[in-house]
Scaffold this active site. Structure first.
Site, PDB file in Angstrom:
ATOM      1  N   SER A 297       0.691  -1.303  -0.083  1.00  0.00           N
ATOM      2  CA  SER A 297       0.224   0.074  -0.023  1.00  0.00           C
ATOM      3  C   SER A 297       0.846   1.093  -0.066  1.00  0.00           C
ATOM      4  CB  SER A 297      -0.738  -0.011   1.256  1.00  0.00           C
ATOM      5  OG  SER A 297      -1.480   1.203   1.323  1.00  0.00           O
TER       6      SER A 297
ATOM      7  N   TYR B 234      -2.466  -1.072  10.306  1.00  0.00           N
ATOM      8  CA  TYR B 234      -2.236  -1.399   9.044  1.00  0.00           C
ATOM      9  C   TYR B 234      -0.932  -0.780   8.374  1.00  0.00           C
ATOM     10  CZ  TYR B 234      -4.045  -1.167   4.007  1.00  0.00           C
ATOM     11  OH  TYR B 234      -4.215  -1.430   2.852  1.00  0.00           O
TER      12      TYR B 234
END
Length: 260
Positions: free
Chosen positions: A142, A155
């Protein structure tokens, strides 16, 4: 070029993973799907993809928090297809909360699915790739594997870990025909992001279009979502001969988000 090879794509019953699995199947690659969802809908997806592309399409319900199930999934794919040539680690979940309020169970689950599952799949699939002297390991990280945002501690930590794992594996296999790459997308319009849009619209009392522009895509300079097909096409490029020397890289596909 890829016809006859086989792939395992985690988290592939919807969204990015399904798009990548579909792109691989269209290129002649046998694919094992993995993920949660309605059993009937997953079987419909599997059968439809197999019938349309003419490749073998299998499914594993392996829980990505359970190492023994992950290992068995890789073994099942090797048994059914004869090999796992392409491994795409895409499974992921999210939770947003301040660090001092972050639920411990959410932290543990996000780290298990978003990071540790990558280790377990790679550990299981790599011996076969090394024996055949060819393999592509593609970890879907990401933009948050390169930069941070508040309230996403687990995350961000997991995705940074994925980038580090990618570099380590790439160094270990550098003299083989195996590569390991991390793809770092910005916001992609997936079911997960659709839920965030609806939730943010309620919280801010704004139309969804404004939420997309002013909240969701605030950090993404090009102000548009990354398309799933862009990610799928990048995976196919990395699997092609042109991708043979691309290893250990964290490839941004984020509309210049991380260029700031």
């Amino acid at each position: 070029m890829l016809k006859g090879k086989s792939a395992l794509v985690t988290g592939s019953t919807s969204g990015i993973g399904l798009g990548i699995a579909t792109g691989l199947a269209d290129a002649g690659v046998n694919v094992m799907l993995n993920g949660f969802g309605d059993a009937g809908e997953i079987e419909r997806l599997r059968a439809e993809l197999e019938q349309r592309t003419g490749v073998k399409v299998a499914y594993s319900a392996a829980d990505m928090t359970r190492p023994e199930e992950i290992t068995r999934m890789v073994e099942d794919a090797e048994t059914q297809f004869g090999s796992v040539d392409v491994l795409v680690n895409n499974a992921g979940i999210q939770h947003v909360s301040p660090v001092d309020e972050f639920p411990v169970d959410k932290w543990e689950r996000i780290l298990a699915i978003n990071l540790s599952s990558n280790f377990h799949t790679i550990r299981a699939a790599l011996p076969g790739m090394k024996r055949r002297n060819w393999g592509r390991i593609i970890n879907i990280a990401s933009a948050h594997g390169l930069v941070a945002s508040p309230f996403k501690a687990a995350y961000v930590a997991a995705k940074h870990g994925v980038v580090g794992l990618t570099k380590t594996v790439a160094l270990e296999v550098a003299e083989t025909g195996v590569t390991c790459v991390a793809i770092c997308p910005g916001y992609v319009r997936t079911p997960l992001v659709e839920n965030q849009i609806r939730d943010q619209a309620k919280v801010h009392g704004k139309p969804e279009a404004e939420v997309i522009r002013d909240v969701i895509l605030a950090a993404q300079p090009n102000k548009r979502f990354v398309e799933i097909k862009e990610l799928s096409d990048l995976v196919l490029f990395l699997c092609s001969p042109a991708g043979a020397s691309i290893s250990g890289s964290a490839l941004q596909i984020d509309g210049a988000w991380t260029a700031r």
